[in-house]
Design a protein around this motif. Structure first.
Motif, PDB file in Angstrom:
ATOM      1  N   ASN A   1       0.850  -1.187   0.000  1.00 14.12           N
ATOM      2  CA  ASN A   1       0.000   0.000   0.000  1.00 14.12           C
ATOM      3  C   ASN A   1       0.887   1.238   0.000  1.00 14.12           C
ATOM      4  O   ASN A   1       1.864   1.314   0.761  1.00 14.12           O
ATOM      5  CB  ASN A   1      -0.907   0.026   1.222  1.00 14.12           C
ATOM      6  N   VAL A   2       0.547   2.195  -0.844  1.00 13.81           N
ATOM      7  CA  VAL A   2       1.308   3.438  -0.965  1.00 13.81           C
ATOM      8  C   VAL A   2       0.360   4.610  -0.775  1.00 13.81           C
ATOM      9  O   VAL A   2      -0.741   4.631  -1.341  1.00 13.81           O
ATOM     10  CB  VAL A   2       2.000   3.545  -2.343  1.00 13.81           C
ATOM     11  N   SER A   3       0.776   5.590   0.027  1.00 15.60           N
ATOM     12  CA  SER A   3      -0.087   6.723   0.313  1.00 15.60           C
ATOM     13  C   SER A   3       0.746   7.961   0.616  1.00 15.60           C
ATOM     14  O   SER A   3       1.909   7.861   1.036  1.00 15.60           O
ATOM     15  CB  SER A   3      -0.998   6.411   1.501  1.00 15.60           C
ATOM     16  N   SER A   4       0.156   9.128   0.417  1.00 16.13           N
ATOM     17  CA  SER A   4       0.799  10.382   0.806  1.00 16.13           C
ATOM     18  C   SER A   4       0.464  10.743   2.249  1.00 16.13           C
ATOM     19  O   SER A   4       0.979  11.725   2.792  1.00 16.13           O
ATOM     20  CB  SER A   4       0.357  11.518  -0.121  1.00 16.13           C
ATOM     21  N   GLU A   5      -0.406   9.948   2.873  1.00 11.99           N
ATOM     22  CA  GLU A   5      -0.778  10.136   4.269  1.00 11.99           C
ATOM     23  C   GLU A   5      -0.358   8.910   5.076  1.00 11.99           C
ATOM     24  O   GLU A   5      -0.251   7.806   4.530  1.00 11.99           O
ATOM     25  CB  GLU A   5      -2.297  10.341   4.400  1.00 11.99           C
ATOM     26  N   PRO A   6      -0.116   9.074   6.378  1.00  9.48           N
ATOM     27  CA  PRO A   6       0.297   7.934   7.199  1.00  9.48           C
ATOM     28  C   PRO A   6      -0.698   6.776   7.119  1.00  9.48           C
ATOM     29  O   PRO A   6      -1.911   6.979   7.115  1.00  9.48           O
ATOM     30  CB  PRO A   6       0.356   8.525   8.620  1.00  9.48           C
ATOM     31  N   ILE A   7      -0.159   5.576   7.028  1.00  5.72           N
ATOM     32  CA  ILE A   7      -0.977   4.363   6.987  1.00  5.72           C
ATOM     33  C   ILE A   7      -0.885   3.725   8.373  1.00  5.72           C
ATOM     34  O   ILE A   7       0.157   3.197   8.740  1.00  5.72           O
ATOM     35  CB  ILE A   7      -0.483   3.382   5.920  1.00  5.72           C
ATOM     36  N   ALA A   8      -1.936   3.795   9.116  1.00  4.88           N
ATOM     37  CA  ALA A   8      -1.930   3.269  10.483  1.00  4.88           C
ATOM     38  C   ALA A   8      -2.969   2.170  10.617  1.00  4.88           C
ATOM     39  O   ALA A   8      -4.110   2.311  10.182  1.00  4.88           O
ATOM     40  CB  ALA A   8      -2.210   4.391  11.486  1.00  4.88           C
ATOM     41  N   GLY A   9      -2.556   1.067  11.230  1.00  3.36           N
ATOM     42  CA  GLY A   9      -3.473  -0.032  11.468  1.00  3.36           C
ATOM     43  C   GLY A   9      -4.059  -0.557  10.177  1.00  3.36           C
ATOM     44  O   GLY A   9      -3.363  -0.887   9.237  1.00  3.36           O
ATOM     45  N   THR A  10      -5.367  -0.609  10.110  1.00  2.00           N
ATOM     46  CA  THR A  10      -6.047  -1.101   8.905  1.00  2.00           C
ATOM     47  C   THR A  10      -6.635   0.040   8.083  1.00  2.00           C
ATOM     48  O   THR A  10      -7.470  -0.182   7.203  1.00  2.00           O
ATOM     49  CB  THR A  10      -7.176  -2.079   9.291  1.00  2.00           C
ATOM     50  N   GLY A  11      -6.210   1.267   8.385  1.00  2.00           N
ATOM     51  CA  GLY A  11      -6.725   2.406   7.638  1.00  2.00           C
ATOM     52  C   GLY A  11      -6.078   2.518   6.278  1.00  2.00           C
ATOM     53  O   GLY A  11      -5.234   3.373   6.039  1.00  2.00           O
ATOM     54  N   LEU A  12      -6.470   1.647   5.356  1.00  2.00           N
ATOM     55  CA  LEU A  12      -5.843   1.566   4.038  1.00  2.00           C
ATOM     56  C   LEU A  12      -6.712   2.158   2.940  1.00  2.00           C
ATOM     57  O   LEU A  12      -6.341   2.100   1.763  1.00  2.00           O
ATOM     58  CB  LEU A  12      -5.536   0.101   3.700  1.00  2.00           C
ATOM     59  N   ALA A  13      -7.851   2.730   3.318  1.00  2.00           N
ATOM     60  CA  ALA A  13      -8.815   3.169   2.307  1.00  2.00           C
ATOM     61  C   ALA A  13      -8.241   4.239   1.377  1.00  2.00           C
ATOM     62  O   ALA A  13      -8.530   4.248   0.185  1.00  2.00           O
ATOM     63  CB  ALA A  13     -10.072   3.699   2.989  1.00  2.00           C
ATOM     64  N   GLY A  14      -7.433   5.130   1.908  1.00  2.00           N
ATOM     65  CA  GLY A  14      -6.920   6.224   1.091  1.00  2.00           C
ATOM     66  C   GLY A  14      -5.632   5.903   0.371  1.00  2.00           C
ATOM     67  O   GLY A  14      -5.008   6.803  -0.192  1.00  2.00           O
ATOM     68  N   SER A  15      -5.212   4.656   0.366  1.00  2.00           N
ATOM     69  CA  SER A  15      -3.934   4.287  -0.241  1.00  2.00           C
ATOM     70  C   SER A  15      -4.146   3.529  -1.549  1.00  2.00           C
ATOM     71  O   SER A  15      -5.228   3.008  -1.825  1.00  2.00           O
ATOM     72  CB  SER A  15      -3.127   3.414   0.727  1.00  2.00           C
ATOM     73  N   ILE A  16      -3.086   3.493  -2.345  1.00  2.00           N
ATOM     74  CA  ILE A  16      -3.080   2.689  -3.564  1.00  2.00           C
ATOM     75  C   ILE A  16      -2.536   1.309  -3.211  1.00  2.00           C
ATOM     76  O   ILE A  16      -1.461   1.179  -2.634  1.00  2.00           O
ATOM     77  CB  ILE A  16      -2.205   3.343  -4.644  1.00  2.00           C
ATOM     78  N   SER A  17      -3.289   0.265  -3.549  1.00  2.00           N
ATOM     79  CA  SER A  17      -2.911  -1.093  -3.186  1.00  2.00           C
ATOM     80  C   SER A  17      -2.512  -1.889  -4.419  1.00  2.00           C
ATOM     81  O   SER A  17      -3.174  -1.816  -5.461  1.00  2.00           O
ATOM     82  CB  SER A  17      -4.076  -1.792  -2.470  1.00  2.00           C
ATOM     83  N   GLN A  18      -1.411  -2.627  -4.291  1.00  2.00           N
ATOM     84  CA  GLN A  18      -0.940  -3.499  -5.355  1.00  2.00           C
ATOM     85  C   GLN A  18      -0.556  -4.855  -4.765  1.00  2.00           C
ATOM     86  O   GLN A  18      -0.078  -4.937  -3.629  1.00  2.00           O
ATOM     87  CB  GLN A  18       0.284  -2.906  -6.058  1.00  2.00           C
ATOM     88  N   SER A  19      -0.749  -5.918  -5.549  1.00  2.00           N
ATOM     89  CA  SER A  19      -0.351  -7.255  -5.132  1.00  2.00           C
ATOM     90  C   SER A  19       0.724  -7.777  -6.076  1.00  2.00           C
ATOM     91  O   SER A  19       0.688  -7.508  -7.282  1.00  2.00           O
ATOM     92  CB  SER A  19      -1.550  -8.205  -5.122  1.00  2.00           C
ATOM     93  N   PHE A  20       1.658  -8.544  -5.523  1.00  2.00           N
ATOM     94  CA  PHE A  20       2.791  -9.041  -6.292  1.00  2.00           C
ATOM     95  C   PHE A  20       3.019 -10.524  -5.997  1.00  2.00           C
ATOM     96  O   PHE A  20       2.751 -11.004  -4.895  1.00  2.00           O
ATOM     97  CB  PHE A  20       4.061  -8.259  -5.953  1.00  2.00           C
ATOM     98  N   GLU A  21       3.544 -11.205  -6.990  1.00  2.00           N
ATOM     99  CA  GLU A  21       3.853 -12.624  -6.836  1.00  2.00           C
ATOM    100  C   GLU A  21       5.066 -12.844  -5.934  1.00  2.00           C
ATOM    101  O   GLU A  21       5.131 -13.821  -5.200  1.00  2.00           O
ATOM    102  CB  GLU A  21       4.117 -13.256  -8.203  1.00  2.00           C
ATOM    103  N   THR A  22       6.036 -11.938  -6.004  1.00  2.00           N
ATOM    104  CA  THR A  22       7.272 -12.123  -5.250  1.00  2.00           C
ATOM    105  C   THR A  22       7.580 -10.887  -4.412  1.00  2.00           C
ATOM    106  O   THR A  22       7.111  -9.771  -4.700  1.00  2.00           O
ATOM    107  CB  THR A  22       8.463 -12.381  -6.192  1.00  2.00           C
ATOM    108  N   LEU A  23       8.401 -11.079  -3.398  1.00  2.00           N
ATOM    109  CA  LEU A  23       8.842  -9.972  -2.559  1.00  2.00           C
ATOM    110  C   LEU A  23       9.688  -8.997  -3.368  1.00  2.00           C
ATOM    111  O   LEU A  23       9.591  -7.777  -3.187  1.00  2.00           O
ATOM    112  CB  LEU A  23       9.634 -10.510  -1.362  1.00  2.00           C
TER     113      LEU A  23
END
Length: 212
Positions: free
Chosen positions: A120-142
């Motif tokens: 998750n990437v955001s311009s605002e702090p990401i705390a706990g499960t507050g991910l609504a305002g972030s951009i989320s991406q999933s990847f196969e590998t680390l």
């Protein structure tokens, strides 16, 4: 008889020395491997550019988590990273003036059910499960997830009109693993471990021609 004993001593002594040498080499290789696996970070590029009337930043780093942090991720612990770019103007009569500051926050986690990595990437702090305002991406590998964190391209910092063309100004860049986002017991345990002390900083002086 004496010659036989001397011969045996020499033979056994050479074998012992040879064995010790092999053990020493194995030990050195093991230590070197352990050092090579430690978490590490290095800033390889930091460049400011003009783009559509804005000051933008490109940053590239070499970031390796190492087995300690990777193991923590696999066991369900999310890691938080933060990049900060602060624009300062020199003042001879007082402390330097802050013209602007921008942040990028990253939350990296492993999803055991899907065996995928979520970033998750955001311009605002990401705390706990507050991910609504972030951009989320999933990847196969680390490695794929880390490649996004390692490269910050066309990061808009400020409108060029907010800068003073004739002043001495600079960008103070800082990137770190934010241990303050860890659960309290992990914060205490991570305090004395170098693997958790991932941080890199650099100052970039702005060319006056860039801001005019």
């Amino acid at each position: 008889m004496m010659g036989f004993i001397t011969h045996c001593w020499r033979k056994n002594g050479l074998e012992l020395l040879s064995s010790l040498a092999r053990l020493l080499c194995v030990g050195i290789l093991s230590i070197s491997t352990a050092w090579a696996q430690n978490a590490s970070i290095e800033l390889t590029e930091l460049k400011a550019l003009r783009e559509n009337g804005n000051l933008v930043l490109n940053a590239q780093m070499s970031l390796e988590l190492g087995p300690v942090l990777e193991d923590a991720l696999v066991k369900g612990l999310a890691l938080h990273f933060v990049a900060e770019a602060e624009i300062l103007r020199d003042r001879w009569y007082w402390t330097d003036a802050q013209v602007g500051v921008s942040h990028r926050y990253y939350r990296l986690a492993f999803q055991p059910l899907t065996r995928r990595w979520r970033l998750n990437v955001s311009s605002e702090p990401i705390a706990g499960t507050g991910l609504a305002g972030s951009i989320s991406q999933s990847f196969e590998t680390l490695g794929e997830a880390l490649s996004v964190i390692r490269r910050q391209s066309a990061w808009r910092l400020i409108d060029l009109q907010s800068l003073t063309p004739d002043a001495r100004q600079r960008i103070r860049y800082n990137f770190k693993l934010d241990v303050s986002q860890l659960p309290r017991p992990f914060q205490i345990a991570a305090g004395g471990q170098s693997d958790w002390n991932l941080q890199v900083s650099r100052t970039l002086r702005l060319n006056q021609d860039l801001v005019r």
